[in-house]
Scaffold this active site. Structure first.
Site, mmCIF file in Angstrom:
data_model
loop_
_atom_site.group_PDB
_atom_site.id
_atom_site.type_symbol
_atom_site.label_atom_id
_atom_site.label_comp_id
_atom_site.label_asym_id
_atom_site.label_seq_id
_atom_site.Cartn_x
_atom_site.Cartn_y
_atom_site.Cartn_z
ATOM 1 N N SER A 66 -11.718 1.593 6.857
ATOM 2 C CA SER A 66 -11.671 0.427 6.004
ATOM 3 C C SER A 66 -11.477 0.732 4.522
ATOM 4 C CB SER A 66 -12.950 -0.389 6.173
ATOM 5 O OG SER A 66 -14.074 0.343 5.708
ATOM 6 N N LYS A 85 -14.674 0.866 -4.060
ATOM 7 C CA LYS A 85 -14.411 -0.059 -2.967
ATOM 8 C C LYS A 85 -15.135 -1.363 -3.273
ATOM 9 C CE LYS A 85 -14.846 -0.063 2.146
ATOM 10 N NZ LYS A 85 -15.324 0.733 3.305
ATOM 11 N N SER A 132 -14.463 5.275 8.053
ATOM 12 C CA SER A 132 -13.811 4.491 7.003
ATOM 13 C C SER A 132 -13.514 5.226 5.707
ATOM 14 C CB SER A 132 -14.634 3.239 6.700
ATOM 15 O OG SER A 132 -14.473 2.296 7.733
#
Lengths: 485, 481
Positions: free
Chosen positions: A153, A78, A177
């Site tokens: 997310s 990420k 997330s």
């Protein structure tokens, strides 16, 4: 079966038996990214040259017999993890050109084991969102249905697994997330107990809630990745100094006699019927495997979302103050004075959702409101944590849906922040309680979208949720289905 | 005067640790800008603070020395505001549960001892520095130097117990002496290692409630503190007398003009939005650790001064001078350790030693005449080997050469002459050569005795034992010998 379809542990076997080289595997992944990412947009940055160089180094390491199970495995991170020399944006304009001078501890640990970095993954800006639509680099699409969001997310981390663009990925989970996108994309995603994995070098959203965890193709991969990143880090005062168990070794053993709790507050009216069906089937599976099912109550569940949006935004408003255009990141060059430079740089650098949360958090901490909002929320947080600890006196783990619905359509909730916030209703309490949770594939909606099952364990009970998840996975076929892309 | 000033002080003390409070960067003053920085003190994304244990130890030392209670559990908080010298956009400080609470300091003003309460002592990080200048390659502008960012500070907050600028200065001097004694700061006020904010208000004498206060920021010398507070008291009284009202505000003192001016009003005051820093876990301090630190505390000036007067028989004035700084007192005690008598050592340290240091602008720690060398010199005087007068020459010689007193005395043949035959011979010669003065003496003019002593000492090159000279001379002049 294509090279890119291999799970981490399958690929690891092949690399160790020298049936395949890391350069070949990495090349296959890079080709897959090239072929699919125009549609998926899981990556913000791809680093092919470095990946192939690192793969070559990994191959040489394996050849000398110094390889480890993770050596040579191509992964992606990420874009919230600092990677020295590789642009790290956190999906924000304000860090569009930020090249970090140091790396996150989690990435350092994986690099030491010889893992290969393919690139940096898309996400909601500063990890604020549940759909990956707030990225400054375009929305990530769900590989199961490109019209749908992948969740967020860590949407890129899950979409890249579903699209078989990376063997494993790392995400972060502040309010769901990791688990929610894993559920929406049909992958395994684990949020470890707060303090299990170092946050050093991970761009902070809400420091008391943020936790690093893996997104993978199956439970065994998840155990391997968790074992590699977990552990005490002297650079993170909130990381806990507890020994790291061999998570992969803990997978076997089944669930016979295990007490699994179903919190009644999580099986509410309005739960999507497909989600409800998958939960019912999962309960039946566990019963058939010999587990005992107990109904229980987590009475403060209703307050979790409100509590989260006060604590997380309060911390975020302070954490994001450093993006001021002074030392790094975007700066407005036309500003006449200091105040104007601050205002314009932040105005131009941050997206709407980030601004919304900074304002919310600033308000919650303001003189005269602090007691009513921030302090009250902290008290509620304690009650929610107590709910869980009390429940764990009666049961070994808790079974619940990950999200109230399968992945929704892109754009469906962008203009309705409250609806968007409610998509994390079943994941947020776990972060507030600081304990661990995992999402495993548990079925599909009538529209063909994956639906995940959440298992929540005691603090530092990662072995137990991994074992239960593994038993479920072995008894079902859901994880074998692949997104057609 | 019908008005009663009320003053409280907030003192910032920069701690003398090798590394910063939340990272491993060095704290050296005056290095190349931004050369002492890392992701943590630059406030880079993802960086996290880790508390320096030494800072906690120093804070505990300060707390114990000022009679504070040490909190078994204390918290760090974020103080949020934007400024370019503050890299994270917040300062890590303490608000609720500071490390030390509820102490005091006794000061003396006009021979009265007064106890000043200390509300709290807390730990925090310093900010960086802005440089407004022509920056190489960039032209005229402002630069940020973050070398000082994240260096450890203690903030020591007094109760509003001070009633005059003199009391404020006495408190500051006392506090300064203690923290320097403790070895936790260099106390250098010019470099900002010890700086102070003063809260000043006035009220009518006998009034029940304090007046509205103004805070004067960053005053960094004892002289300026006195000036600033006196000015501020006067300003507030004048304002009230003219029918105005004191407003709560922050004011800056200008040392050039000697006045304070408004910096920001209460309305413009920052809302710092303090909240507990989630990156740092609550600080738990064991009683055992506190007790271990208590054992390592040096004897503080007050206790030392008392010991010097009561046990060593020094005068209060001498004791005060010797304990005015820790190194001087240590030097004095070093001499005692090598066998010197307290009074003699005290006189020499306050006399020759201090003079020597002042002439050369040296600190006592740099004195080439070590306590051992001085003690050996004093021993020769006590044994009567050399006279005090000769000793002063020998002292200078020790300073220059670093040689021992005995060696110098030996080399230069400075041993005192105590042989009465030899002295008698010199006395006879001087009397014979100065018959006129002998007559004057015998005529009752006893003052000429000094003339004779001077001549005799001169003839003996200062080596004659003065007591013997006196004795023999008197006998001869009175015609008894």
């Amino acid at each position: 079966m294509e090279l890119f379809d291999l799970t981490l542990h399958e690929l690891s076997e092949k690399l160790r038996r020298r049936e395949l080289s890391s350069v070949e595997a990495t090349g296959a992944m890079l080709a897959r990214i090239e072929a699919t990412d125009k549609n998926v947009n899981a990556f913000i940055t791809v680093t092919p040259e470095q990946a192939l160089r690192d793969a070559d180094a990994a191959d040489r390491r394996i050849a000398t017999g110094e390889g480890e199970p993770l050596t040579g495995i191509p992964i992606a991170l990420k874009d919230i993890f600092l990677t020295q020399g590789v642009r790290t944006t956190c999906a924000s304009r304000i860090l569009e050109n930020f090249i970090p001078p140091y790396s996150a501890t989690a990435w350092e640990k994986l690099k030491e084991r010889g893992m290969v970095l393919l690139g940096k993954l898309n996400q909601d800006e500063f990890a604020m969102g549940s759909s990956s639509e707030s990225s400054a680099f375009g929305v990530t699409r769900n590989p199961w249905d490109l019209e749908c969001i992948p969740g967020g997310s860590s949407g890129g981390s899950a979409a890249a697994i579903a699209a078989r663009q990376a063997t494993a990925t790392l995400g972060t989970d502040t309010g769901g997330s990791i688990r929610q996108p894993a559920s929406h994309c049909g992958c395994v995603g684990l949020k470890p107990t707060y303090g299990r994995v170092s946050r050093y070098g991970v761009i902070a959203y809400a420091s008391s809630l943020d936790q690093v965890g893996p997104v993978t193709r199956d439970v065994r991969d998840c155990a391997l990745m968790l074992g590699a990143v977990a552990g005490h880090d002297p650079k993170d005062s909130t990381s806990v100094d507890l020994p790291v168990p061999d998570y992969a070794a803990a997978l076997e053993g089944g669930v016979k006699g295990l007490k699994i709790g179903l919190p009644k507050e999580y099986f509410i009216e309005g739960l999507d019927p497909d989600v409800r069906r998958c939960m019912d089937e999962a309960v039946a599976t566990y019963l058939s495997l010999g587990a005992e099912i107990v109904e229980l109550s987590l009475p403060h569940t209703d307050y979790a979302v409100a509590c989260y949006y006060l604590i997380a935004t309060a911390e975020a408003s302070s954490n994001l103050a450093r993006y001021d255009g002074v030392r790094f990141g975007h700066r407005n060059r036309d500003a006449k004075g200091l105040m104007e430079m601050y205002c314009k740089s932040r105005e131009e650098g941050f997206g709407a959702e980030v601004k919304r949360r900074i304002m919310l958090g600033t308000y919650a901490l303001s003189s005269g409101y602090y007691d009513a909002y921030y302090l009250k929320a902290q008290k509620v947080r304690t009650l929610i944590r107590r709910d869980f600890l009390k429940a764990f006196e009666k049961v070994d783990l808790i079974l619940a849906p990950v999200a109230p619905t399968p992945a929704f359509r892109i754009g469906e909730k962008v203009n309705d922040p409250l609806q968007m916030y409610l998509s994390d209703i079943f994941t947020i309490p776990v972060n507030l309680a600081g304990t661990c949770g995992i999402s495993v594939p548990a079925g599909f909606s009538s529209g063909g979208l994956p639906i995940g099952l959440q298992l929540v364990g005691r603090p530092f009970g990662e072995e137990s949720i991994l074992r239960a998840a593994y038993a479920f996975e072995q008894a079902t076929e859901w994880h074998k289905r692949k997104a057609q892309i | 005067m019908n008005y009663q000033p009320v003053i409280g002080l907030e003192v910032h003390v920069q701690l003398l640790t090798n590394t910063k409070i939340f990272c491993g960067c060095p704290t050296t003053f005056g290095s190349e800008p931004n050369s002492q920085s890392c992701p943590v003190c630059l406030g880079l994304p993802g960086a996290l603070p880790v508390l320096n244990k030494k800072v906690v130890e120093y804070a505990i030392r300060a707390g114990l020395a000022t009679g504070c209670a040490i909190s078994p559990r204390s918290l760090f908080a974020r103080k949020n505001y934007f400024y370019p010298d503050l890299p994270k956009g917040y300062q890590i400080s303490q608000l609720e549960l500071p490390i030390c609470i509820g102490g005091h300091l006794d000061i003396e003003v006009d021979d009265q001892v007064k106890r000043i309460g200390i509300t709290r002592i807390h730990m925090e990080e310093d900010a960086g520095k802005l440089v407004h200048a022509d920056i190489s390659g960039l032209g005229e502008g402002s630069g940020v130097d973050l070398n000082r960012a994240c260096t450890p500070l203690l903030e020591i907050v007094s109760e509003p117990d001070l009633r005059s600028a003199d009391e404020a200065v006495a408190y500051l001097k006392k506090l300064h002496q203690i923290v320097v004694y403790l070895g936790i700061t260099d106390g250098n006020m010019e470099e900002g290692s010890f700086r102070c904010d003063a809260n000043v208000s006035v009220m009518l004498k006998g009034a029940a409630a304090f007046g509205t206060r103004a805070e004067i920021k960053n005053v960094n010398s004892f002289k300026f503190v006195k000036q600033a507070i006196e000015y501020e008291i006067e300003r507030q009284i004048d304002l009230i007398e003219e029918g105005g009202k004191v407003v709560q505000e922050t004011r800056l003192f200008n040392p050039d003009s000697g006045v304070t001016r408004s910096m920001r009003s209460k309305e413009e005051a920052h809302d710092y939005r303090y909240f507990p820093d989630p990156d740092l876990v609550p600080l738990v301090i064991s009683n055992d650790w506190v007790e271990d630190i208590r054992l390592t505390l040096p004897e503080l000036p007050e206790a030392r001064r008392a010991r010097y007067t009561v046990e060593l028989g020094l005068s209060l004035q001498d004791a005060e001078v010797l304990t005015s700084n820790r190194e001087l007192a240590d030097y004095f005690e070093g001499c005692l350790g090598h066998g010197s008598q307290p009074k003699g050592a005290a006189n020499w340290i306050m006399g020759e030693v201090t003079r020597g240091l002042n002439d050369r602008g040296l600190e006592i720690t740099a004195c080439p005449v070590t306590p051992k060398l001085l003690a050996d010199l004093l021993a020769l005087i006590e044994k009567g080997t050399i006279s005090v007068k000769i000793a002063k020459t020998v002292f200078d010689e020790i300073w220059q050469s670093g040689k021992g007193a005995a060696e110098i005395v030996e080399e230069k043949g400075l041993v005192q002459v105590s042989d009465s035959g030899a002295i008698e011979k010199i006395v006879d010669e001087i009397i014979a050569a100065n018959q006129g003065q002998v007559e004057e003496f015998r005529g009752g003019k006893e003052k000429v005795l000094g003339f004779f002593v001077g001549q005799i000492m001169k003839a003996s090159k200062g080596k004659a034992n003065p007591a013997l000279v006196n004795e023999i001379l008197l006998k001869k002049l009175k015609g008894e010998g």
